[in-house]
Design a protein around this motif. Structure first.
Motif, PDB file in Angstrom:
ATOM      1  N   ASP A 398       0.878  -1.161   0.000  1.00 15.02           N
ATOM      2  CA  ASP A 398       0.000   0.000   0.000  1.00 15.02           C
ATOM      3  C   ASP A 398       0.921   1.217   0.000  1.00 15.02           C
ATOM      4  OD1 ASP A 398      -1.638   2.238   0.875  1.00 15.02           O
ATOM      5  OD2 ASP A 398      -3.162   0.748   1.339  1.00 15.02           O
ATOM      6  N   PRO A 399       0.717   2.170  -0.923  1.00 13.65           N
ATOM      7  CA  PRO A 399       1.706   3.241  -1.088  1.00 13.65           C
ATOM      8  C   PRO A 399       1.682   4.318  -0.020  1.00 13.65           C
ATOM      9  CG  PRO A 399      -0.115   3.579  -2.602  1.00 13.65           C
ATOM     10  CD  PRO A 399      -0.356   2.253  -1.940  1.00 13.65           C
ATOM     11  N   GLY A 400       0.694   4.290   0.912  1.00 15.26           N
ATOM     12  CA  GLY A 400       0.650   5.309   1.943  1.00 15.26           C
ATOM     13  C   GLY A 400       0.090   6.621   1.418  1.00 15.26           C
ATOM     14  N   GLN A 401       0.365   7.705   2.146  1.00 19.35           N
ATOM     15  CA  GLN A 401      -0.225   9.006   1.828  1.00 19.35           C
ATOM     16  C   GLN A 401       0.776  10.116   2.135  1.00 19.35           C
ATOM     17  OE1 GLN A 401      -1.896  11.111   0.101  1.00 19.35           O
ATOM     18  NE2 GLN A 401      -3.870  10.130   0.536  1.00 19.35           N
ATOM     19  N   VAL A 402       0.729  11.177   1.337  1.00 20.01           N
ATOM     20  CA  VAL A 402       1.565  12.359   1.553  1.00 20.01           C
ATOM     21  C   VAL A 402       0.920  13.241   2.631  1.00 20.01           C
ATOM     22  CG1 VAL A 402       2.398  12.352  -0.828  1.00 20.01           C
ATOM     23  CG2 VAL A 402       0.361  13.685  -0.228  1.00 20.01           C
ATOM     24  N   PRO A 403       1.647  14.247   3.164  1.00 23.56           N
ATOM     25  CA  PRO A 403       0.998  15.225   4.045  1.00 23.56           C
ATOM     26  C   PRO A 403      -0.230  15.827   3.367  1.00 23.56           C
ATOM     27  CG  PRO A 403       3.372  15.474   4.165  1.00 23.56           C
ATOM     28  CD  PRO A 403       3.103  14.491   3.073  1.00 23.56           C
ATOM     29  N   TYR A 404      -1.300  15.972   4.125  1.00 17.45           N
ATOM     30  CA  TYR A 404      -2.615  16.246   3.553  1.00 17.45           C
ATOM     31  C   TYR A 404      -2.737  17.585   2.829  1.00 17.45           C
ATOM     32  CZ  TYR A 404      -4.107  12.384   6.592  1.00 17.45           C
ATOM     33  OH  TYR A 404      -4.247  11.179   7.217  1.00 17.45           O
ATOM     34  N   ALA A 405      -1.872  18.528   3.122  1.00 17.97           N
ATOM     35  CA  ALA A 405      -2.006  19.847   2.493  1.00 17.97           C
ATOM     36  C   ALA A 405      -1.671  19.818   1.006  1.00 17.97           C
ATOM     37  CB  ALA A 405      -1.129  20.874   3.205  1.00 17.97           C
ATOM     38  N   HIS A 406      -1.035  18.758   0.516  1.00 18.12           N
ATOM     39  CA  HIS A 406      -0.745  18.662  -0.917  1.00 18.12           C
ATOM     40  C   HIS A 406      -1.934  17.988  -1.592  1.00 18.12           C
ATOM     41  CE1 HIS A 406       1.258  18.214  -4.718  1.00 18.12           C
ATOM     42  NE2 HIS A 406       2.329  18.819  -4.236  1.00 18.12           N
ATOM     43  N   ALA A 407      -2.865  18.800  -2.096  1.00 19.83           N
ATOM     44  CA  ALA A 407      -4.149  18.281  -2.576  1.00 19.83           C
ATOM     45  C   ALA A 407      -3.990  17.313  -3.741  1.00 19.83           C
ATOM     46  CB  ALA A 407      -5.051  19.444  -2.986  1.00 19.83           C
ATOM     47  N   GLU A 408      -3.086  17.629  -4.682  1.00 18.91           N
ATOM     48  CA  GLU A 408      -2.973  16.807  -5.887  1.00 18.91           C
ATOM     49  C   GLU A 408      -2.406  15.419  -5.573  1.00 18.91           C
ATOM     50  OE1 GLU A 408      -3.016  21.065  -6.877  1.00 18.91           O
ATOM     51  OE2 GLU A 408      -1.721  19.866  -5.575  1.00 18.91           O
ATOM     52  N   PHE A 409      -1.299  15.378  -4.831  1.00 16.74           N
ATOM     53  CA  PHE A 409      -0.727  14.074  -4.508  1.00 16.74           C
ATOM     54  C   PHE A 409      -1.594  13.326  -3.495  1.00 16.74           C
ATOM     55  CE2 PHE A 409       3.550  15.394  -6.194  1.00 16.74           C
ATOM     56  CZ  PHE A 409       3.622  14.387  -7.136  1.00 16.74           C
ATOM     57  N   ARG A 410      -2.268  14.054  -2.624  1.00 15.80           N
ATOM     58  CA  ARG A 410      -3.152  13.363  -1.683  1.00 15.80           C
ATOM     59  C   ARG A 410      -4.252  12.622  -2.443  1.00 15.80           C
ATOM     60  NH1 ARG A 410      -7.100  15.505   3.257  1.00 15.80           N
ATOM     61  NH2 ARG A 410      -7.417  13.425   4.124  1.00 15.80           N
ATOM     62  N   ASP A 411      -4.817  13.258  -3.464  1.00 17.15           N
ATOM     63  CA  ASP A 411      -5.862  12.597  -4.237  1.00 17.15           C
ATOM     64  C   ASP A 411      -5.294  11.425  -5.031  1.00 17.15           C
ATOM     65  OD1 ASP A 411      -8.689  12.585  -5.211  1.00 17.15           O
ATOM     66  OD2 ASP A 411      -7.683  12.880  -7.128  1.00 17.15           O
ATOM     67  N   LEU A 412      -4.091  11.592  -5.592  1.00 17.37           N
ATOM     68  CA  LEU A 412      -3.477  10.497  -6.346  1.00 17.37           C
ATOM     69  C   LEU A 412      -3.307   9.261  -5.473  1.00 17.37           C
ATOM     70  CD1 LEU A 412      -2.015   9.241  -8.783  1.00 17.37           C
ATOM     71  CD2 LEU A 412       0.096  10.213  -7.872  1.00 17.37           C
ATOM     72  N   TYR A 413      -2.764   9.445  -4.263  1.00 10.34           N
ATOM     73  CA  TYR A 413      -2.465   8.295  -3.416  1.00 10.34           C
ATOM     74  C   TYR A 413      -3.705   7.688  -2.765  1.00 10.34           C
ATOM     75  CZ  TYR A 413       2.494   8.737  -4.161  1.00 10.34           C
ATOM     76  OH  TYR A 413       3.734   8.745  -4.749  1.00 10.34           O
ATOM     77  N   ALA A 414      -4.835   8.373  -2.870  1.00  9.35           N
ATOM     78  CA  ALA A 414      -6.101   7.774  -2.442  1.00  9.35           C
ATOM     79  C   ALA A 414      -6.835   7.104  -3.598  1.00  9.35           C
ATOM     80  CB  ALA A 414      -7.007   8.834  -1.820  1.00  9.35           C
ATOM     81  N   SER A 415      -6.290   7.197  -4.805  1.00 11.78           N
ATOM     82  CA  SER A 415      -7.011   6.793  -6.011  1.00 11.78           C
ATOM     83  C   SER A 415      -6.889   5.306  -6.297  1.00 11.78           C
ATOM     84  CB  SER A 415      -6.481   7.580  -7.215  1.00 11.78           C
ATOM     85  OG  SER A 415      -5.178   7.130  -7.574  1.00 11.78           O
ATOM     86  N   THR A 416      -7.796   4.817  -7.120  1.00 11.13           N
ATOM     87  CA  THR A 416      -7.714   3.444  -7.617  1.00 11.13           C
ATOM     88  C   THR A 416      -6.457   3.264  -8.462  1.00 11.13           C
ATOM     89  OG1 THR A 416     -10.129   3.409  -7.707  1.00 11.13           O
ATOM     90  CG2 THR A 416      -8.976   1.653  -8.870  1.00 11.13           C
ATOM     91  N   GLU A 417      -6.138   4.262  -9.254  1.00 16.92           N
ATOM     92  CA  GLU A 417      -4.997   4.155 -10.156  1.00 16.92           C
ATOM     93  C   GLU A 417      -3.703   3.841  -9.425  1.00 16.92           C
ATOM     94  OE1 GLU A 417      -3.062   6.638 -13.883  1.00 16.92           O
ATOM     95  OE2 GLU A 417      -3.968   7.743 -12.233  1.00 16.92           O
ATOM     96  N   ALA A 418      -3.556   4.328  -8.193  1.00 17.25           N
ATOM     97  CA  ALA A 418      -2.308   4.171  -7.462  1.00 17.25           C
ATOM     98  C   ALA A 418      -2.198   2.833  -6.739  1.00 17.25           C
ATOM     99  CB  ALA A 418      -2.156   5.306  -6.456  1.00 17.25           C
ATOM    100  N   HIS A 419      -3.243   2.021  -6.757  1.00 14.43           N
ATOM    101  CA  HIS A 419      -3.275   0.794  -5.953  1.00 14.43           C
ATOM    102  C   HIS A 419      -3.308  -0.459  -6.829  1.00 14.43           C
ATOM    103  CE1 HIS A 419      -4.542   3.786  -2.978  1.00 14.43           C
ATOM    104  NE2 HIS A 419      -4.133   2.930  -2.071  1.00 14.43           N
ATOM    105  N   PRO A 420      -2.860  -1.575  -6.307  1.00 10.83           N
ATOM    106  CA  PRO A 420      -2.927  -2.841  -7.047  1.00 10.83           C
ATOM    107  C   PRO A 420      -4.325  -3.441  -6.972  1.00 10.83           C
ATOM    108  CG  PRO A 420      -1.853  -3.198  -4.942  1.00 10.83           C
ATOM    109  CD  PRO A 420      -2.103  -1.720  -5.040  1.00 10.83           C
ATOM    110  N   ALA A 421      -5.270  -2.701  -7.506  1.00 13.58           N
ATOM    111  CA  ALA A 421      -6.684  -3.062  -7.475  1.00 13.58           C
ATOM    112  C   ALA A 421      -7.137  -3.368  -8.905  1.00 13.58           C
ATOM    113  CB  ALA A 421      -7.489  -1.912  -6.869  1.00 13.58           C
TER     114      ALA A 421
END
Length: 595
Positions: A398-421
């Motif tokens: 699981d790739p984890g998450q960046v500090p929340y204030a970075h909106a773009e990377f926060r959304d990427l790391y919460a996305s389906t695209e970023a996960h082995p799903a």
């Protein structure tokens, strides 16, 4: 000449703003005990220098928290004069700065006084309280100056908890820390006054106390309701800190069960080498987090000891290196009575049905299937992700998450695209929950039916004798573009064969071999492309692999074998109903899809 050290004279902001806007990495902290923001701006690992009001406010948060922890270390090590002087200084700083709720906090925040968030105030207050409790064991005559601060911290925690519970948020992870802050500050004030502590009725046993919080915030399978490794540990650590000097024998039996279950969760998901998968929101890798794990494990081992957590502590200490301040080694005798019985070691398969995780251990491969509820604001769109680890290697984490204030990377790391799903028609999964279909001593099977309209997906993960089997079946009712995703955390080689399965090799401290086939007749396009690595550094490139077919129904069948395991896999065939795995010793085994 030693560097000057001083406590900051400013109120703190939101620590999640301490992130490089260009690269998404947490900025270098510099010397947090210097009390002065880094000259020329905070450094980014990729060469940037960042200086803004938000970043400065975030650095002040980190500095204040580092000072509170430092004072606690000094108290444990008998450096009394310096510790008392620092606490007395903080009493003055707090009285001058924290006179009202922070006016610069964002609207969604439960506002603090010294910091934007009341949660941040509570974390800081816990360390201040425990520093005083430790000092009071050897005398109280020099602690009078700190009493107004302690009394105010308890009152502020009570007020903030009242706001939170008034909103019906007893289960919030904030509540755990507000109770820990109130308990720590009030216990410290009693100790400094030479009185017996009577705050348990308010902070532990009361209607909104720690025990009530744990009863509603933790599910029957032991997971804190958000299903995040970080926030699970966050709440457990707050609870253990709040219970200082408590006899384990007097903690209500159901609460003991909750605490034991929470400890079992960490033992259940940890690899044999001590990797804790960063499920849902939470840092992937961060030194302050390693310090938190060491503290948590030191306390948990004194309440409900678990041999499986020793490796987690060892790995955290290795990650820290010279940054280890040794606080966890000072925390012996935390409880006033003997620990409870030792927890059993995890089995080959561990299932957490409420949080929706299944762990399968197969001859050097540690697999984790994610199928549970979304997890609120800390959840990711990652249903039926399959995470793969060696003892020491995050092959597909699981790739984890960046500090929340970075909106773009926060959304990427919460996305389906970023996960082995899995994805359908290139779209993101909806926020949803899957369901456990079956589990036994060697396998877990789960489904999700609401990630995409009209689509059902089933994933079955099985521990073979010396390998792991993964069968992902997706049915769409009509021809859809269906993708199975590989998202490595290490270097990956991909080899298209003239005939037979696609082959992958995953590197690291251990090596993993993969065989990937699919429903006969389906035209699967394996597409390799560069993608960001785990969230501690989004600029680190890894090889993402999308296996895509236009189909009404398809099964992606994979076999994984650690290089250290044997006999070696020599053949992998899928006939549409069963997967056959052949080994070098001439044996073979067959596995159904579970659909």
């Amino acid at each position: 000449m030693a560097a000057l050290r001083r406590i900051p004279r400013e109120r703190g902001g939101w620590w999640h703003a301490y992130v490089c806007p260009a690269h998404g990495v947490e900025l270098d902290h510099g010397d947090l005990l210097a009390g002065v923001f880094p000259d020329g701006g905070a450094r980014c690992a990729h060469g940037c220098r960042v200086d803004s009001a938000a970043v400065r406010g975030a650095w002040v948060v980190l500095s204040h928290q580092a000072w509170a922890r430092h004072l606690r270390v000094l108290a444990h090590r008998g450096e009394r004069a310096e510790a008392v002087a620092g606490l007395a200084e903080y009493a003055g700083v707090y009285a001058s700065l924290a006179t009202e709720r922070h006016g610069e906090a964002q609207g969604w925040m439960l506002r603090g006084r010294l910091f934007h968030q009341a949660l941040t105030d509570a974390i800081w207050a816990v360390n201040i309280g425990h520093a005083v409790i430790t000092l009071a064991r050897d005398g109280t005559e020099d602690l009078a100056a700190v009493l107004p601060l302690l009394d105010e911290l308890e009152q502020v925690a009570l007020e903030a908890r009242g706001v939170l519970t008034g909103r019906g948020q007893l289960a919030s992870n904030y509540t755990a820390w507000l109770n820990a802050a109130g308990a720590s500050a009030s216990r410290a004030a009693s100790a400094a006054r030479g009185l017996e502590w009577d705050g348990g009725k308010q902070w532990l046993e009361g209607e909104h106390g720690l025990y009530a919080h744990l009863r509603v915030a933790v599910a029957e399978d032991g997971w804190e309701w958000e299903g995040s490794t970080y926030y699970h540990g966050f709440v457990l650590r707050a609870a253990l800190l709040a219970l200082r000097s408590t006899d384990p024998a007097v903690i209500p039996s159901d609460v003991v069960g909750v605490l034991a279950g929470m400890t079992d969760v960490l033992a259940g998901i940890a690899t044999a080498g001590g990797i804790l998968p960063a499920l849902h929101d939470g840092p992937y890798l961060r030194r302050p987090l390693a310090l938190e794990w060491l503290e948590l494990i030191s306390l948990a081992q004194q309440l409900v000891p678990s041999g499986s957590l020793d490796a987690v502590a060892a790995r955290a200490r290795e990650e820290l290196g010279a940054y280890d301040d040794g606080l966890d080694r000072e925390l012996g005798g935390w409880f006033s009575g003997p620990h409870l019985p030792r927890r059993p070691a995890p089995d080959t398969v561990t299932v957490f049905p409420s949080a929706g995780y299944g762990v399968v251990r197969a001859a050097g491969v540690h697999a984790l299937l994610d199928f549970g509820p979304h997890g609120g604001s800390h959840g990711h769109r990652d249903k039926l992700s399959l995470y793969l680890y060696g003892d020491m290697t995050p092959w597909q984490p699981d790739p984890g998450q960046v500090p929340y204030a970075h909106a773009e990377f926060r959304d990427l790391y919460a996305s389906t695209e970023a996960h082995p799903a899995f994805r359908v028609d290139g779209a993101e999964q909806g926020e949803c929950a899957g369901a456990l279909l079956a589990s036994d001593a060697r396998s877990v099977t789960a489904e999700v039916t609401t990630a995409y309209d009209g689509v059902r997906a089933v994933r079955r993960v099985v521990a073979g004798d010396c390998y792991l089997v993964d069968l992902l079946s997706v049915t769409g009712g009509e021809a859809r573009r269906i993708t199975g995703q590989l998202r490595p955390g290490t270097a990956l080689d991909v080899q298209q064969q003239a005939t037979g399965p696609l082959r992958t090799t995953w590197y690291g401290d251990e090596t993993l071999h993969g065989w990937h086939t699919h429903t006969p007749g389906a035209q699967v396009r394996p597409f390799s492309r560069p993608g960001p690595g785990p969230a501690d550094d989004p600029q680190r490139t890894r090889t993402w692999v999308d296996l895509t077919a236009q189909a009404e129904r398809i099964t992606f069948a994979s076999v994984y074998q650690a290089a250290s395991a044997g006999p070696a896999v020599t053949g992998v065939r899928f006939d549409g109903e069963e997967l056959t795995v052949e080994l070098a010793d001439g044996s073979a085994a067959r596995f159904g899809t579970g659909v």
